[in-house]
Design a protein around this motif. Structure first.
Motif, PDB file in Angstrom:
ATOM      1  N   GLY A 198      16.216  38.605  35.484  1.00 31.75           N
ATOM      2  CA  GLY A 198      16.685  38.722  36.856  1.00 31.75           C
ATOM      3  C   GLY A 198      17.978  39.480  36.939  1.00 31.75           C
ATOM      4  O   GLY A 198      18.501  39.991  35.959  1.00 31.75           O
ATOM      5  N   GLN A 199      18.486  39.581  38.134  1.00 26.06           N
ATOM      6  CA  GLN A 199      19.730  40.302  38.361  1.00 26.06           C
ATOM      7  C   GLN A 199      20.764  39.324  38.899  1.00 26.06           C
ATOM      8  O   GLN A 199      20.473  38.574  39.841  1.00 26.06           O
ATOM      9  CB  GLN A 199      19.516  41.429  39.365  1.00 26.06           C
ATOM     10  N   SER A 200      21.961  39.347  38.337  1.00 23.62           N
ATOM     11  CA  SER A 200      23.006  38.460  38.820  1.00 23.62           C
ATOM     12  C   SER A 200      24.366  39.046  38.533  1.00 23.62           C
ATOM     13  O   SER A 200      24.538  39.828  37.598  1.00 23.62           O
ATOM     14  CB  SER A 200      22.876  37.075  38.166  1.00 23.62           C
ATOM     15  N   LEU A 201      25.316  38.692  39.370  1.00 24.45           N
ATOM     16  CA  LEU A 201      26.706  39.084  39.183  1.00 24.45           C
ATOM     17  C   LEU A 201      27.560  37.848  39.322  1.00 24.45           C
ATOM     18  O   LEU A 201      27.282  36.994  40.169  1.00 24.45           O
ATOM     19  CB  LEU A 201      27.150  40.116  40.220  1.00 24.45           C
ATOM     20  N   GLU A 202      28.615  37.768  38.527  1.00 24.76           N
ATOM     21  CA  GLU A 202      29.535  36.641  38.610  1.00 24.76           C
ATOM     22  C   GLU A 202      30.948  37.149  38.805  1.00 24.76           C
ATOM     23  O   GLU A 202      31.408  38.044  38.081  1.00 24.76           O
ATOM     24  CB  GLU A 202      29.462  35.796  37.333  1.00 24.76           C
ATOM     25  N   GLN A 203      31.613  36.565  39.790  1.00 22.78           N
ATOM     26  CA  GLN A 203      33.010  36.849  40.021  1.00 22.78           C
ATOM     27  C   GLN A 203      33.659  35.569  40.507  1.00 22.78           C
ATOM     28  O   GLN A 203      32.982  34.706  41.063  1.00 22.78           O
ATOM     29  CB  GLN A 203      33.188  38.013  41.009  1.00 22.78           C
ATOM     30  N   PRO A 204      34.972  35.415  40.318  1.00 24.55           N
ATOM     31  CA  PRO A 204      35.622  34.179  40.755  1.00 24.55           C
ATOM     32  C   PRO A 204      35.551  34.056  42.272  1.00 24.55           C
ATOM     33  O   PRO A 204      35.561  35.044  42.991  1.00 24.55           O
ATOM     34  CB  PRO A 204      37.069  34.345  40.273  1.00 24.55           C
ATOM     35  N   SER A 205      35.487  32.832  42.741  1.00 24.06           N
ATOM     36  CA  SER A 205      35.355  32.630  44.188  1.00 24.06           C
ATOM     37  C   SER A 205      36.681  32.833  44.921  1.00 24.06           C
ATOM     38  O   SER A 205      36.696  33.293  46.060  1.00 24.06           O
ATOM     39  CB  SER A 205      34.798  31.242  44.486  1.00 24.06           C
ATOM     40  N   GLU A 206      37.773  32.470  44.267  1.00 23.12           N
ATOM     41  CA  GLU A 206      39.078  32.594  44.920  1.00 23.12           C
ATOM     42  C   GLU A 206      40.151  32.971  43.912  1.00 23.12           C
ATOM     43  O   GLU A 206      40.108  32.546  42.758  1.00 23.12           O
ATOM     44  CB  GLU A 206      39.484  31.269  45.577  1.00 23.12           C
ATOM     45  N   VAL A 207      41.098  33.761  44.375  1.00 23.28           N
ATOM     46  CA  VAL A 207      42.274  34.108  43.576  1.00 23.28           C
ATOM     47  C   VAL A 207      43.473  34.095  44.510  1.00 23.28           C
ATOM     48  O   VAL A 207      43.374  34.566  45.651  1.00 23.28           O
ATOM     49  CB  VAL A 207      42.127  35.509  42.935  1.00 23.28           C
ATOM     50  N   THR A 208      44.582  33.558  44.025  1.00 25.74           N
ATOM     51  CA  THR A 208      45.818  33.537  44.808  1.00 25.74           C
ATOM     52  C   THR A 208      46.909  34.235  44.015  1.00 25.74           C
ATOM     53  O   THR A 208      47.016  34.054  42.799  1.00 25.74           O
ATOM     54  CB  THR A 208      46.244  32.090  45.116  1.00 25.74           C
ATOM     55  N   ALA A 209      47.706  35.059  44.703  1.00 21.32           N
ATOM     56  CA  ALA A 209      48.802  35.767  44.056  1.00 21.32           C
ATOM     57  C   ALA A 209      49.911  35.973  45.078  1.00 21.32           C
ATOM     58  O   ALA A 209      49.714  35.784  46.277  1.00 21.32           O
ATOM     59  CB  ALA A 209      48.314  37.106  43.501  1.00 21.32           C
ATOM     60  N   VAL A 210      51.089  36.376  44.579  1.00 22.23           N
ATOM     61  CA  VAL A 210      52.219  36.588  45.477  1.00 22.23           C
ATOM     62  C   VAL A 210      52.439  38.071  45.708  1.00 22.23           C
ATOM     63  O   VAL A 210      52.021  38.920  44.929  1.00 22.23           O
ATOM     64  CB  VAL A 210      53.507  35.935  44.932  1.00 22.23           C
ATOM     65  N   GLU A 211      53.087  38.361  46.793  1.00 22.13           N
ATOM     66  CA  GLU A 211      53.426  39.746  47.129  1.00 22.13           C
ATOM     67  C   GLU A 211      54.157  40.414  45.974  1.00 22.13           C
ATOM     68  O   GLU A 211      55.005  39.813  45.317  1.00 22.13           O
ATOM     69  CB  GLU A 211      54.371  39.763  48.338  1.00 22.13           C
ATOM     70  N   GLY A 212      53.796  41.671  45.719  1.00 25.41           N
ATOM     71  CA  GLY A 212      54.442  42.432  44.662  1.00 25.41           C
ATOM     72  C   GLY A 212      53.827  42.243  43.291  1.00 25.41           C
ATOM     73  O   GLY A 212      54.106  43.017  42.366  1.00 25.41           O
ATOM     74  N   ALA A 213      53.003  41.229  43.143  1.00 27.33           N
ATOM     75  CA  ALA A 213      52.406  40.934  41.834  1.00 27.33           C
ATOM     76  C   ALA A 213      51.194  41.831  41.566  1.00 27.33           C
ATOM     77  O   ALA A 213      50.814  42.674  42.379  1.00 27.33           O
ATOM     78  CB  ALA A 213      52.002  39.466  41.777  1.00 27.33           C
ATOM     79  N   ILE A 214      50.598  41.638  40.393  1.00 25.24           N
ATOM     80  CA  ILE A 214      49.374  42.323  39.990  1.00 25.24           C
ATOM     81  C   ILE A 214      48.282  41.269  39.848  1.00 25.24           C
ATOM     82  O   ILE A 214      48.520  40.180  39.312  1.00 25.24           O
ATOM     83  CB  ILE A 214      49.561  43.050  38.631  1.00 25.24           C
ATOM     84  N   VAL A 215      47.101  41.591  40.313  1.00 24.32           N
ATOM     85  CA  VAL A 215      45.987  40.652  40.183  1.00 24.32           C
ATOM     86  C   VAL A 215      44.753  41.394  39.689  1.00 24.32           C
ATOM     87  O   VAL A 215      44.542  42.566  40.024  1.00 24.32           O
ATOM     88  CB  VAL A 215      45.706  39.920  41.522  1.00 24.32           C
ATOM     89  N   GLN A 216      43.985  40.728  38.868  1.00 24.04           N
ATOM     90  CA  GLN A 216      42.760  41.293  38.319  1.00 24.04           C
ATOM     91  C   GLN A 216      41.579  40.430  38.728  1.00 24.04           C
ATOM     92  O   GLN A 216      41.597  39.220  38.526  1.00 24.04           O
ATOM     93  CB  GLN A 216      42.851  41.364  36.793  1.00 24.04           C
ATOM     94  N   ILE A 217      40.568  41.044  39.316  1.00 23.66           N
ATOM     95  CA  ILE A 217      39.363  40.329  39.721  1.00 23.66           C
ATOM     96  C   ILE A 217      38.228  40.792  38.815  1.00 23.66           C
ATOM     97  O   ILE A 217      37.878  41.972  38.803  1.00 23.66           O
ATOM     98  CB  ILE A 217      39.026  40.610  41.197  1.00 23.66           C
ATOM     99  N   ASN A 218      37.679  39.867  38.067  1.00 26.40           N
ATOM    100  CA  ASN A 218      36.653  40.195  37.087  1.00 26.40           C
ATOM    101  C   ASN A 218      35.248  40.093  37.659  1.00 26.40           C
ATOM    102  O   ASN A 218      35.002  39.328  38.603  1.00 26.40           O
ATOM    103  CB  ASN A 218      36.766  39.261  35.878  1.00 26.40           C
ATOM    104  N   CYS A 219      34.356  40.837  37.068  1.00 26.43           N
ATOM    105  CA  CYS A 219      32.951  40.823  37.481  1.00 26.43           C
ATOM    106  C   CYS A 219      32.078  41.026  36.246  1.00 26.43           C
ATOM    107  O   CYS A 219      32.254  42.011  35.517  1.00 26.43           O
ATOM    108  CB  CYS A 219      32.698  41.924  38.497  1.00 26.43           C
ATOM    109  N   THR A 220      31.207  40.089  35.989  1.00 25.81           N
ATOM    110  CA  THR A 220      30.213  40.276  34.927  1.00 25.81           C
ATOM    111  C   THR A 220      28.843  40.355  35.569  1.00 25.81           C
ATOM    112  O   THR A 220      28.590  39.717  36.596  1.00 25.81           O
ATOM    113  CB  THR A 220      30.246  39.125  33.896  1.00 25.81           C
ATOM    114  N   TYR A 221      27.986  41.154  34.989  1.00 30.54           N
ATOM    115  CA  TYR A 221      26.701  41.389  35.623  1.00 30.54           C
ATOM    116  C   TYR A 221      25.565  41.347  34.613  1.00 30.54           C
ATOM    117  O   TYR A 221      25.754  41.550  33.411  1.00 30.54           O
ATOM    118  CB  TYR A 221      26.697  42.731  36.362  1.00 30.54           C
ATOM    119  N   GLN A 222      24.417  41.091  35.156  1.00 34.09           N
ATOM    120  CA  GLN A 222      23.180  41.119  34.367  1.00 34.09           C
ATOM    121  C   GLN A 222      22.116  41.759  35.238  1.00 34.09           C
ATOM    122  O   GLN A 222      21.753  41.219  36.286  1.00 34.09           O
ATOM    123  CB  GLN A 222      22.767  39.696  33.973  1.00 34.09           C
ATOM    124  N   THR A 223      21.671  42.945  34.850  1.00 33.47           N
ATOM    125  CA  THR A 223      20.678  43.661  35.645  1.00 33.47           C
ATOM    126  C   THR A 223      19.641  44.287  34.727  1.00 33.47           C
ATOM    127  O   THR A 223      19.903  44.544  33.558  1.00 33.47           O
ATOM    128  CB  THR A 223      21.314  44.782  36.479  1.00 33.47           C
TER     129      THR A 223
END
Lengths: 110, 112
Positions: A1-26
């Motif tokens: 099957g096909q699926s993607l996973e990413q975190p549901s929520e991320v919190t960060a402060v102004e000026g910071a750096i944030v990384q949102i990950n994504c893993t997939y299976q297709t």
């Protein structure tokens, strides 16, 4: 099957750096896209990676590793206006349709 | 600027009614798509079309049909609306040579 996973929520402060990950299976893979959606708004295209490596567009960068079936969106110098949902999507090689992840809600705090 | 418009932002219909959602794009795009968006489920593809009079089923086509009589217009039809079709419906278009999809503002449909 096909699926993607990413975190549901991320919190960060102004000026910071944030990384949102994504893993997939297709079953087929052409590329990984990222879309931004503000509350009540339409999704808008941010980036597309077909090849391994990092693509940079201003404060936003997107990375892809095809061998790991993994990618991420990197947001630098966060601003309050970056608070939104971010969706990764893979392009199915057989049909050219996009398969979307369930989205990551980014909350940027002062 | 690409513009994708949808006929209504908000729609309330009764169970069993036939519902038409219209989508128009002004960039001569070959590809058009209908998605529904529900909390925690992301965007799910209902139907898509690569050309006039062509249609392909997406991941959740049951209970829906589509029509593409003209290149710029792609209609989503709910033959007999049910409460589980209450959702946000998003239309999108893309050119044949681009990976970027352009989305309309969405129609929030409530079926009571």
């Amino acid at each position: 099957g096909q699926s993607l996973e990413q975190p549901s929520e991320v919190t960060a402060v102004e000026g910071a750096i944030v990384q949102i990950n994504c893993t997939y299976q297709t079953s087929g893979f052409y590329g990984l896209s990222w879309y931004q959606q503000h509350d009540g708004g339409a999704p808008t295209f941010l980036s597309y990676n077909a090849l391994d490596g990092l693509e940079e567009t201003g404060r936003f960068s997107s990375f892809l590793s095809r061998s790991d079936s993994y990618g991420y969106l990197l947001l630098q110098e966060l601003q309050m206006k970056d608070s939104a949902s971010y969706f990764c999507a893979v392009e199915d090689g057989a049909t050219n349709k996009l398969i979307f992840g369930t989205g990551t809600l980014l909350a940027v705090q002062p | 600027d690409v513009k994708v418009t949808q006929s209504s932002r908000y729609l309330v219909k009764r169970t069993g009614e036939k519902v038409f959602l219209e989508c128009v794009q002004d960039m001569d795009h070959e590809n058009m798509f209908w998605y529904r968006q529900d909390p925690g489920l992301g965007l799910r593809l209902i139907y898509f079309s690569y050309d006039v009079k062509m249609k392909e089923k997406g991941d959740i086509p049951e209970g829906y049909s589509v029509s593409r009589e003209k290149k710029e217009r792609f209609s989503l039809i709910l033959e007999s609306a049910s409460t589980n079709q209450t959702s946000m419906y998003l239309c999108a278009s893309s050119s044949g040579t681009s990976d970027e999809q352009y989305f309309g503002p969405g129609t929030r449909l409530t079926v009571t």
